[in-house]
Design an enzyme around this catalytic site. Structure first.
Site, PDB file in Angstrom:
ATOM      1  CB  SER A 106      -0.949  -0.044   1.196  1.00 34.27           C
ATOM      2  OG  SER A 106      -1.965   0.910   1.088  1.00 34.27           O
ATOM      3  CG  ASP A 246      -2.462   3.924  -1.450  1.00 35.00           C
ATOM      4  OD1 ASP A 246      -3.191   3.766  -2.442  1.00 35.00           O
ATOM      5  OD2 ASP A 246      -2.534   3.204  -0.430  1.00 35.00           O
ATOM      6  CG  ASP A 248      -2.806  -0.697  -2.500  1.00 37.50           C
ATOM      7  OD1 ASP A 248      -2.801   0.471  -2.060  1.00 37.50           O
ATOM      8  OD2 ASP A 248      -3.345  -1.647  -1.880  1.00 37.50           O
ATOM      9  CG  ASP A 250      -5.924   0.692  -0.562  1.00 31.17           C
ATOM     10  OD1 ASP A 250      -5.144   1.663  -0.568  1.00 31.17           O
ATOM     11  OD2 ASP A 250      -5.883  -0.196   0.318  1.00 31.17           O
TER      12      ASP A 250
END
Length: 452
Positions: A106, A246, A248, A250
């Protein structure tokens, strides 16, 4: 000789650690085997695990190990390559896979990586499933039968299926257009390719920064946790707004036309108002976490919207949403869940929904997201053993004393990070100087007691 290594385990958002140190290829292969054994049992002869990754340099290494473990348990590994976490969650359900595993840490630094596991419904695992997998891992997978011959799993390339998710998000933006530029920060991460396809025609100029898939730079001085360059670019270009993902994707954080950061609290306020106007906000309720500002709660209440708080973590937010069929939830950090559109926090959908609302309003983004806040000080302390926090009486006593001093006029939240070796301290009140003073007092106690 290296000391005995503790078994890696699930935290607040999957399994996470330094790649090739805590999260080794051996451990990752074991995780793949154990996840496949637990999640693919009882769902018929076709056993499928969907695999995605962000751009980190360790992603290829861990992907190979993960797929080897999955195949050794007799399941097929379906690989979609570099893609956002919410894309993996969406496709896990859409493609009727037994589960999905995202290789990502992340917003964490380049050297970290992690494994986020999703159920066949695209949901983050509940504690029972995590404990079952940890039990199998604790036994080194010895109880898992290993198939032979043509019963061993295969690796299949399913990267083309990402277009299903692309179409899903693009459809939300029909008719959305801003008359000034927008700036998009992709954090050198998983959103880089898709963001260009989704947002490129939504303004007279769309400026993409940090938008190469560069695993050496992911999250480095960019993205949702480092928005300073985005702020500067928004001001330089006279943009209507900017937003940053960010690693990834999410989560998503915004910047308004004045160069000011707009966080998840403000985006939840914007979206809750829009859904309420459309009679699409179930029970006029928003689900957030203990981290959300008291100002958000007060503003929503004045407009007839109830805010429910959960522990930190979008999986807890979603659990509350599912239990009561709520439509909208999220976190101050920018994880926003639109339950009718996604099964997890989704930065791309958050950006799409926000652009749609701003486009339809014709008002400046700063006006739409204005929020009178309480003073909220959050600081992190890196500690050698964050688990020692739970048994420390001196820290507990200090927290209790601060809570007593604040009374009904503030809140205190002290907790170990679920993803890093840190203790997080937050004090919130309407008096800014007092909030900072009390935060520093608790930080000093944590340092003294835990050897930070």
């Amino acid at each position: 000789m290296a000391g005995k290594q503790r078994m890696i385990a699930f935290g607040t958002d999957g399994i996470r650690g330094a790649a090739n140190v805590e999260l080794t290829t051996e451990t990752t292969m074991l995780v793949g085997k154990c996840v496949a054994a637990r999640m693919c049992s009882g769902r018929g002869a076709m056993k499928r695990v969907l695999i995605g990754k962000d751009t980190r340099v360790s992603g290829d290494m861990l992907e190979a190990a993960l797929m080897a473990g999955i195949c050794s348990a007799g399941a097929d590994a379906w690989r979609i390559g570099v893609a956002p976490t919410p894309t993996l969650a969406f496709l896990t359900k859409s493609l009727n896979c037994d589960c999905g595993i995202m290789i990502s840490a992340s917003h964490n630094p380049v050297e970290d990586n992690g494994l986020k596991v999703f159920s066949s419904q695209g949901l983050k695992l509940d504690e029972d499933a995590e404990k079952d997998i940890e039990k199998l891992m604790g036994a080194k997978g010895k109880d898992i039968p290993l198939p032979t011959g043509d019963n061993v799993g295969n690796i299949l390339d399913k990267a083309a299926q990402v277009n299903m998710y692309l179409a899903h998000v693009r459809n939300m933006l029909r008719g959305a257009y801003l008359d000034k530029p927008i700036v998009v920060d992709c954090a050198y991460g998983a959103a880089s390719r898709l963001a260009k396809k989704i947002f490129k025609e939504r303004a007279p100029e769309v400026i993409f920064i940090h938008s190469d898939e560069d695993g050496h730079k992911i999250n480095v001085e960019c993205g949702s946790t480092r928005p300073q360059r985005l702020q500067k670019k928004v001001l330089e270009s006279g943009a209507a707004l900017g937003f940053a993902f960010d690693g990834d994707a999410d989560r998503c954080i915004f910047v308004n036309e004045l160069g000011q950061v707009v966080d998840g609290d403000q985006i939840m306020l914007l979206c809750a108002r829009a859904l309420k106007r459309q009679n699409q906000l179930k029970d006029n309720t928003l689900v957030s976490t203990v981290m959300s500002n008291m100002g958000l709660e007060r503003t929503l209440a004045a407009e007839g919207i109830t805010m429910i708080r959960t522990p930190v973590g979008d999986k807890f937010v979603l659990r509350e949403m599912l239990a009561h069929d709520y439509d909208l939830g999220g976190e101050q950090s920018g994880h926003i869940i639109f339950r009718r559109l996604a099964t997890t926090g989704d930065g791309l959908i958050t950006a799409a929904q926000t652009l749609k609302i701003v486009s339809e309003s014709g008002k400046p983004f700063s006006e739409l997201t204005a929020l009178e806040r309480s003073a909220q000080f959050l600081k992190n302390v890196r500690v050698p053993d964050k688990e020692a926090f739970f048994e420390n009486k001196a820290i507990a006593a200090k927290v209790k004393a601060v809570e007593k001093k604040l009374g009904q006029n503030g809140r205190v939240l002290v907790r170990p990070s679920g993803t890093e070796p840190k203790v997080r301290v937050m004090v919130e009140t309407w008096d800014e100087s007092l909030a900072e003073k009390l935060t520093d007092e608790i930080i000093a106690t944590v340092r003294d007691e835990l050897g930070a």
